[in-house]
Each structure stands twice: as C-alpha cells, then as structure tokens.
Scaffold this active site. Structure first.
Site, PDB file in Angstrom:
ATOM      1  N   ASP A 529       0.861  -1.186   0.000  1.00 29.68           N
ATOM      2  CA  ASP A 529       0.000   0.000   0.000  1.00 29.68           C
ATOM      3  C   ASP A 529       0.896   1.234   0.000  1.00 29.68           C
ATOM      4  O   ASP A 529       2.119   1.136   0.151  1.00 29.68           O
ATOM      5  CB  ASP A 529      -0.887  -0.042   1.252  1.00 29.68           C
ATOM      6  CG  ASP A 529      -2.088   0.869   1.160  1.00 29.68           C
ATOM      7  OD1 ASP A 529      -2.278   1.516   0.115  1.00 29.68           O
ATOM      8  OD2 ASP A 529      -2.845   0.939   2.141  1.00 29.68           O
ATOM      9  N   ASP A 605      -9.136   3.620  -1.750  1.00 23.63           N
ATOM     10  CA  ASP A 605      -9.923   3.970  -0.566  1.00 23.63           C
ATOM     11  C   ASP A 605     -11.292   4.525  -0.950  1.00 23.63           C
ATOM     12  O   ASP A 605     -11.548   5.738  -0.878  1.00 23.63           O
ATOM     13  CB  ASP A 605      -9.147   4.977   0.280  1.00 23.63           C
ATOM     14  CG  ASP A 605      -7.831   4.400   0.781  1.00 23.63           C
ATOM     15  OD1 ASP A 605      -7.755   3.173   0.917  1.00 23.63           O
ATOM     16  OD2 ASP A 605      -6.897   5.178   1.025  1.00 23.63           O
TER      17      ASP A 605
END
Length: 930
Positions: A529, A605
């Site tokens: 990430d 996200d």
C-alpha cells in the site's frame, strides 16, 4: 488502505477528498502551456532528404521552425499490425528518461518489414501488410490507414510541442546592485555566453513562459533545475465516437469530453474518498487508450512514466484529408471523430499504435509489448477477508472460527499496519501477535492463507534493522541537495528505498525470506500500500518532483513507475522463498503499464456508498481493458458504515469481479458477513458460495488470459463489437465470453434493466434457467436475494458445486458441466486444470479439455495432458439447459464401453440433469441423448 488525510486533518471525524491538496491543470505550468495551444498549422517540419530507410523502420530529421531545434522522428513497423512512432531531441543537453526494456516493455518489440512506397508532393507513404502510414512532411503530420480506412492521425490539429533542453537564463541584475557586482555579473555573463556560443547558434531565443524554471504549489517550491522538458501531441481517431482506458479514474467506462473540465490526469497519488465522475488522478496510471466503432478497435500506448494529461473532444473528421471515408459516412454526411491531446512533463514521444482490428486483437498486441497476468494461484481468486485492523491473534482466531460456524467459505485473512511493531514493516507487535507462526499454522490447517501489509516507507529508527541497513548501504532516495529524503508517513519520519535501482529491489526481495521476515511462513503473502509513494507532508501527498533517484533521475521523470517497482520487488521476494517453484500473491495500490505481470490491483480507498458500488464496475473494466485483469474494489467500501442492504449488494457484485476482497476502515463498525441479520447472512453466504462454484471457470479464463492478454471482466462491446447499443454500457459486463452480469447498484431496487446483446442469441438465468432473447433490454426481477447473472446460449461452463471451507479443500472435488444450448442446439466450452499452486503448468503439467455439444451428443476432448500429470477430479453431473424434448435414454461412451446414465428432465424449464457419469475429468468420452 488508508490515507494521508488523518495526518493532515488531525484525525477529523468528517472525511472527504481535500481537492485543494491536489493540483488542477491551472496549477501545473506545462499543462497550462500545452492546453493553451490552439489547433492550427504545426511549426514542425520533416526533411524528406534526410530520410534513412531500414528494413523495419525509417527515420527523418524534424525541424521546429520557430526555434531551429532539430529532432529525430522514427517510424517502426512491428509484428502483429502494430507501429511505433518516436520523436526525440537530436542534440539534447541532457539525456531524457525512458523506462528500460524489460521493465515496462518485456523485450525489444519485434520488427516487421516497412516498405517505402514513394513520395507524392509533401507526402511519404510506407506500407506494412494491409496497413500504411502517410507522413506529411510540412506541416508534420502522420496518418495511419488500415485496409484503406483512416484509423489514427497524429498532429492533425498541429498541437505538437516538444520543449527542448536549454541552459537556464541568467536573472537580470537588481536595480540597486553596486557597480562592482554589476561588473562581476557582466563578466560571468560573458563567460557563459562563450561556453554556450554553439548552442545559441543552433537555437533561436524563445520567450520564457511562467513556471518554466521554478514552480510553487501551496507552500512547496519545485526547483526545476533542468528547466522545461515537456512533450505533447494530438492524436485523432476518425470515425470513432467512443474511447476507453487510461485508468485510473473514478469515471464512466466510455471516456468523456474534457472541453469544460480538466484533462484526464495520470499521476499516481494517494487520494482518499475520491470524487466520482471527474478526471482527477488516482493511485495508478496506464497510458493506454482504446478507440472503438462498429468496424474496428485500435489502441494507442503512450510510453511515458512522467505526469501525463489527456484532453478529449468530439469532432467531425476532415473529409478533405482522407480519400476513403465511405464506411464512416452517416445520414447527414458527417463523419464522427474523437480528438485527443496527450502531454507529459518529461521524456520523449514514444507511441505504439495497435491496429486491431478487433478488441481481442488489441489485447494481444498490447500484451506482446507489456506482458500478461500470470495464472494466479487458486486461493487468490477466491474470497479474501480484510479489515484495518484485526486486533490480535485472538481476533484472527475468532473471525476464522465464525466463518466456519456460519458455513461461509473464505481463503485469506489480512492484517493491516497495526500488526507491526510500531509500524516497522517485516515485524510483529509482540503483545498482539506473540506467536505468529502458530497463528499461520492454524489457518493453514484449513487450507487458508494470510496477507500482511508491507509499505515502502521505512521508519527512521537506528534500532530498526531494515531502515538502518537501507541508510547505511545508500539505498534511499535523495532530496534535491543529495541527502536522504525525509518525509512523513504512518511511522512518522521515514525514508524510502530507491526501487528504480535493480540492486535495491534485490535487497528488498531478500527481506521476505524466513530468516529476514521473522515470524512469517509459506502461507503468508503481501500487500503493498501507499506506494505512489504517499508522503503526508509533501506536495500533493507524494514525493517532491525534484527529489533525486540514485541513477540521477528526478522523480518528475519517473514518478508513475515507482509503485510498480515496489510490487515487482515484493513479488520477487515471495517467489524466492520457494526457489521460484510456487506461485505467489501480491496486491498493489499504485500501478503502471506492466503491473499486471507481478501484482493484483484494487481501486483504493472508496466509500461505503451506493455511488461507489456503482462506479466499481467501470473502474474494474477499465483496468481489464489495459491488461490489469486481476483487479477489484473493496467490498462494502473502505470508509463509512454502509447499511445491510448495501453490504449485501456489494458482496453480490464482488462475487462476480476478478479480485474479491472485503475491507473496512479502522473506525467503521465491524461488518464481517456473519454479523449481519440472518436474511443478509444467508444472501451473502450464497453469493460467496456462488463464487466458489465458478472457480473452475474463473481459473480457466485466467489461464487463457495469460496466453492472449484478453480481459477477464470485459465490457459487452468486447464480445459484441458491432453492436453499437453496447458501446456506452458499463453497468452490465461479461466474465469471459459465457457469463453476463448485472449487479444491482441502486438502493431499494428490486428489479434491474439488463441489456442482452447479440442478434439471434439466447441467454439463460443461471438460477431459474429462464430464457431471454438477444439484442434487447429487459427489466428483470432482482429482489435482495438475487443478482442477475446469465449464461450465454452456446456455452459450456465447468463448476464445482460442493461447498467447502476454502478453495484448497476443493482441489479433488468433482465437476458439474452446465451446457447452455443456443438456438441451433449446440454449445462449446473448455476447462483448464493443474495443481492450482505451482509453475509446473508452464512445463506442460496441466490438463486442457474442450467440450462440445452437437447432434444431441456431448463430447469431451482432452487437448492436452502433460506427461505424468494426473488428477482425482471427476465428472459428477451434467446440466443441459434449453433442451426442448426429454430424451428416451442417456448413454456414456468411453473406450469402447457403453453405460446408461440416470437423468431427470423438467419440461417447464427444459433442463436435463444427468447424474454421476463418474468419469475422470482427464478422459475422452461422449454422452449421447437418445
């Protein structure tokens, strides 16, 4: 996973994208300069007398007449109906960055003979097969034809702009400077003038524009030591109204005009709770665009790792330029055209033109350049359960046990950053995870795996071995002054390894060994990430453009490729653990062209809102169109607390998307599927189980995609390229060529509009076997318990129907073949099997079976069985859908033996079920209906 917003907003309780944290075109100097260009006569001209012919290419000198700067234009003929166009500065003061061969391009593209057809006026013509390139020398323009139809035009709008390298102009002396300083400045100017005399003879003086040598955004100043080096050109598609690709954007599948918005931006950024239906940059960038009409599909791949913007507009083609436009002429005698304008901050113009003619041809042509998705291990295309964060080992055990208690299968449980020791990656929090090996062993006993997060930022801590080693070995990226770059991310003050360097990637890969990643195990895999990279206290929440990489490049030149190097090194480390024998799994947030070779991708996200469920379909399809087939979105949405209906509908959608993972933010309510009301648990259980029954079909599709680069989750127009009604549809899609899926994405909806493509086709509801004719839109019933999924008539899908706790426990389970007949009472399908986990299939250790139903007979033809490869899998059931009459009897013929089979027939649904043929799946046989 998570976002810089927490750092920047001070843990604010209300989240939304902070638009002022990110630049618009008006905040980016080179974007403004290129966008300010007006269509007109180009100032660039090619010299026909300078032409140099080679067997597969031609090169010419190009002059920019306003500045007298010279360039080299090269046109390459490549295999499989592909061309390459390169324009580079002839006498550059500094080498420009180009991704090394082997990193984005898998190899030097194979050339094909390019024949010079002669000159007519100011036009040079070159032929390759049934395609040709017409080069207009002045003003410079390139037109590409396929089968005499114009398909791509470059610089037809005259927007070519190539900012040449140049010395930095001296600032004028201040008015109050004393005479001595003026004399010194004058002497310095005279010396510099002598040093640059040759260059100034070649280059005429040009007016300086704002932001060319320094640029400020908010409180950050970009020093731009090498000045302006941007490039740009227009690319048009005559006869085309629909273009697709250039992810990542949260937008419709068919790209929109940008006349009243910013251009589509490609610049890897950490943008949380991103807005929908706008051209803002997101986490990844693939500069590949597909243009499609009823006659053909073409692709344009803009090979550039710097920040890139793409403007799109619709126009009417210039009929005076093209000699053969009859096939495009409409009733009002206007020929549609899509014009695009591409511009990047640095690099060279290097464009690949893939001429199809079909969408699957473009997939194959692009795959030949950048590679394909390797066949994923079976567990990785199953269901993944994730949350930021599962608290400790007891929490992991409880979640695992509850999935079994509620009979919900899953394969992988994930741990986010809180599992580490103070956000030091490759470590464990000793209080929360005191015995990670035992935890991993317990889930492994059920065939399950774990994924832990490993981000590229390293906590600045002398006692943190990974950071100290990277610092001491000089492996970290540098700031503009040459010191180690220091930025803020989750651990606080951090450093970033320079993954552009091969020796740094090798060092990182070694960190995944059992001796380095203490507490890991063979069933532990990795999630990268924040690898855009995300830097909380830097401009646009990423590294400064003028930071330095070890090879001498500035980040502005390489920005979009950094994240790909991170996950490439991670995958290499996981493969090294088994000496490259076992397949591995890596998930990445940042990506670039070529990412498909080493990682799966998710859309970042998102929010637990209906609009984000809806947008996940075009976003994943866009990724599939550019080769990133193993992709998905966070089921349920990362942020906020979706209601039970939304969570349920999202599980139904995720079950029919390539990468299937639920994930949630730290501050959200727990929403593991078994925590929902009984009605929702039941529906979600059935959706996840449906995913597992279709794993043989998914697995076979991924196998064939590795070979030809085809999209796994594909728009309807890929399968029905001549059907114009499909070109704008992005809420219906295909999985492979046999399944049509229409997720329900509206709150409270109990029905949905489904478009069934294909004149003369028939489609079957996979649950009720109700039939629908092709080339029509139908409003179908879709209560909460149902996701509309349909099997195309004429296809055969292999399934495994026995419920298990994980895919590993299904390895030896029997198959069911679902035979959906077309109006001719025929069908075809295929099945790939291997050991589901190693690379042995690449050495031939696999089975590949083709199935056909014709003349009331179902045939199994084993096309490949690797030497020594065997399986215990067998055929348990055959379901024949669309059979108009009940047979008198059903017989199995195999190896000269005949066996009568038990069957039932439903005259209402026209479904025949044949039970227990009992043959090994790797055998040839025929089932006859009498």
């Amino acid at each position: 996973m998570k976002v810089a917003g927490f750092f920047l907003l001070g843990l604010a309780s209300v989240f939304s994208v902070q638009r002022d944290n990110f630049r618009t075109c008006d905040n980016v100097g080179f974007c403004k300069r290129h966008r300010a260009l007006e269509p007109g006569t180009s100032s660039y001209a090619a010299s026909a007398s300078s032409m140099k012919l080679n067997p597969t290419s031609v090169s010419l000198d190009v002059l920019e007449k306003k500045s007298d700067v010279k360039f080299t234009l090269t046109i390459f003929g490549l295999k499989d109906n592909t061309f390459r166009i390169r324009l580079e500065e002839k006498d550059a003061m500094r080498k420009r960055y180009e991704p090394p061969v082997g990193d984005v391009l898998i190899k030097v593209p194979e050339g094909e003979e390019l024949k010079y057809n002669g000159q007519s006026g100011n036009q040079l013509t070159f032929n390759k097969g049934t395609s040709r390139v017409v080069l207009t020398t002045e003003p410079l323009r390139i037109d590409v034809y396929s089968d005499d139809d114009p398909v791509i035009s470059i610089n037809s709008q005259g927007l070519l702009k190539f900012e040449h390298t140049r010395p930095k102009p001296e600032a004028p002396p201040a008015e109050n400077q004393d005479e001595e300083n003026k004399e010194e400045a004058q002497e310095g100017e005279e010396e510099q003038q002598k040093e640059e005399e040759v260059k100034e003879e070649e280059v005429k003086a040009e007016p300086e524009e704002p932001d060319m040598w320094e640029e400020t955004f908010k409180s950050h100043t970009d020093s731009k030591p090498f000045g302006p080096t941007s490039i740009g050109v227009d690319i048009s598609f005559p006869g085309v109204e629909h273009v697709y690709g250039i992810p990542e954007h949260a937008d419709s599948l068919a790209l929109k005009t940008t006349k009243t918005t910013d251009p589509y931006r490609l610049y890897n950024l950490d943008v949380f709770e991103y807005d929908l239906y706008n051209p803002m940059a997101l986490y990844g960038a693939v500069p590949l665009m597909l243009a499609h009409n009823e006659k053909r599909t073409v692709g344009v791949f803009w090979l550039n790792a710097a920040e890139t913007w793409v403007d799109i507009s619709s126009n009417v083609a210039d009929k005076s330029i093209f000699s053969n436009l009859a096939d495009f002429v409409t009733g009002n005698n206007e020929i549609p055209q899509t014009d695009t304008h591409w511009f990047s901050e640095s690099g060279v113009i290097d464009v690949f033109l893939m001429l199809g003619p079909g969408p699957k041809d473009v997939f194959r042509q692009y795959a030949a350049l950048t590679g394909t998705t390797p066949l994923p291990p079976l567990f990785s295309i199953s269901y993944h359960q994730c949350r930021w964060n599962y608290n400790d080992q007891d929490d992991v055990r409880t979640v695992d046990e509850n999935f079994d208690k509620f009979d919900i299968p899953y394969d992988v449980i994930w741990l986010d950053i809180e599992h580490t020791d103070g956000k030091r990656y490759f470590t464990w929090d000793a209080a929360k995870f005191p015995n990670s090996i035992e935890m991993l062993r317990n889930i492994s006993s059920k065939g399950r795996k774990m994924v832990t997060i490993v981000d590229p930022h390293l906590k600045r801590d002398d006692n943190y071995k990974v950071f100290a080693e990277a610092r001491d070995k000089g492996l970290l990226i540098k700031n503009k002054d040459g010191g180690d770059f220091d930025g803020w991310c989750w651990p606080g003050s951090s450093g970033w390894p320079d993954f552009l360097e091969k020796h740094v990637r090798d060092w990182w890969a070694d960190k995944f060994s059992a001796s380095e990643y203490v507490g890991s195990a063979p069933n532990l895999y990795v999630w990268n990430d924040m690898n855009e990279p995300s830097v909380f206290n830097a401009p646009e929440i990423t590294v400064n453009r003028d930071i330095k990489h070890l090879g001498g490049w500035e980040n502005r030149e390489v920005h979009n490729i950094y994240g790909m190097y991170v996950h490439e090194a991670t995958m290499d480390g996981l493969l090294k653990r088994t000496n490259y024998q076992e397949r591995a799994f890596v998930l990445t947030r940042a990506f670039f062209a070529g990412t498909q070779r080493t990682a799966a991708v998710w859309t970042g996200d998102n929010m637990g809102e209906w609009s984000h469920l809806k947008i996940s379909n075009p976003m994943i399809m866009s990724l599939n169109l550019v080769g990133i087939t193993f992709s998905g979105a966070d089921v349920g949405g990362f942020f906020r607390n979706p209601d039970n209906e939304l969570v349920t509908r999202w599980y139904q959608a995720g079950a029919f998307q390539p990468f299937f993972r639920a994930h949630a933010h730290l501050d959200t309510k727990r929403r593991e599927p078994y925590l929902l009301p009984d009605e929702n648990v039941k529906v979600i259980r059935e959706a996840i189980r449906a995913r597992y029954t279709y794993l043989p079909y998914w697995y076979t599709e991924f196998f064939t995609s590795e070979k030809d680069g085809a999209a796994v989750m594909r728009p309807l127009w890929v399968e029905f390229p001549k059907e114009k009604a499909t070109f704008g549809i992005d809420d219906n899609y295909m999985i492979g060529s046999a399944l049509l899926v229409r997720p329900v994405t509206d709150q409270g909806a109990t029905n949905a509009n489904v478009y069934f493509p294909g004149a003369g086709e028939v489609w079957y509801d996979v649950e009720t076997y109700q039939t629908y004719k092709g080339q029509q839109e139908v409003n179908v019933q879709a209560p909460l318990s149902k996701i509309p999924v349909y099997q195309k008539g004429g296809t055969i899908i292999p399934r495994k129907m026995r419920p298990r706790r994980s895919s590993t426990l299904m390895f030896d389970d029997p198959f069911t073949l679902v035979v959906a007949l077309d109006p001719k009472q025929e069908a075809n399908g295929q099945l790939f099997i291997d050991d589901y986990r190693t690379f042995k299939y690449r050495d031939g250790a696999y089975g590949f079976i083709k199935y056909s139903f014709t003349s009331h007979k179902l045939h199994s033809n084993v096309e490949h069985q690797g030497s020594g490869f065997t399986t215990k899998e067998w055929l348990e059931r055959v379901i024949v859908v669309g059979l108009p009459h009940e047979p008198r009897k059903v017989t199995l013929h195999q190896s000269g033996q005949t066996k009568e089979l038990i069957f039932t027939y439903d005259s209402t649904t026209h479904v025949l079920i044949i039970r227990k043929p009992g043959v090994n799946i790797l055998q040839n046989w025929t089932i006859s209906l009498h």
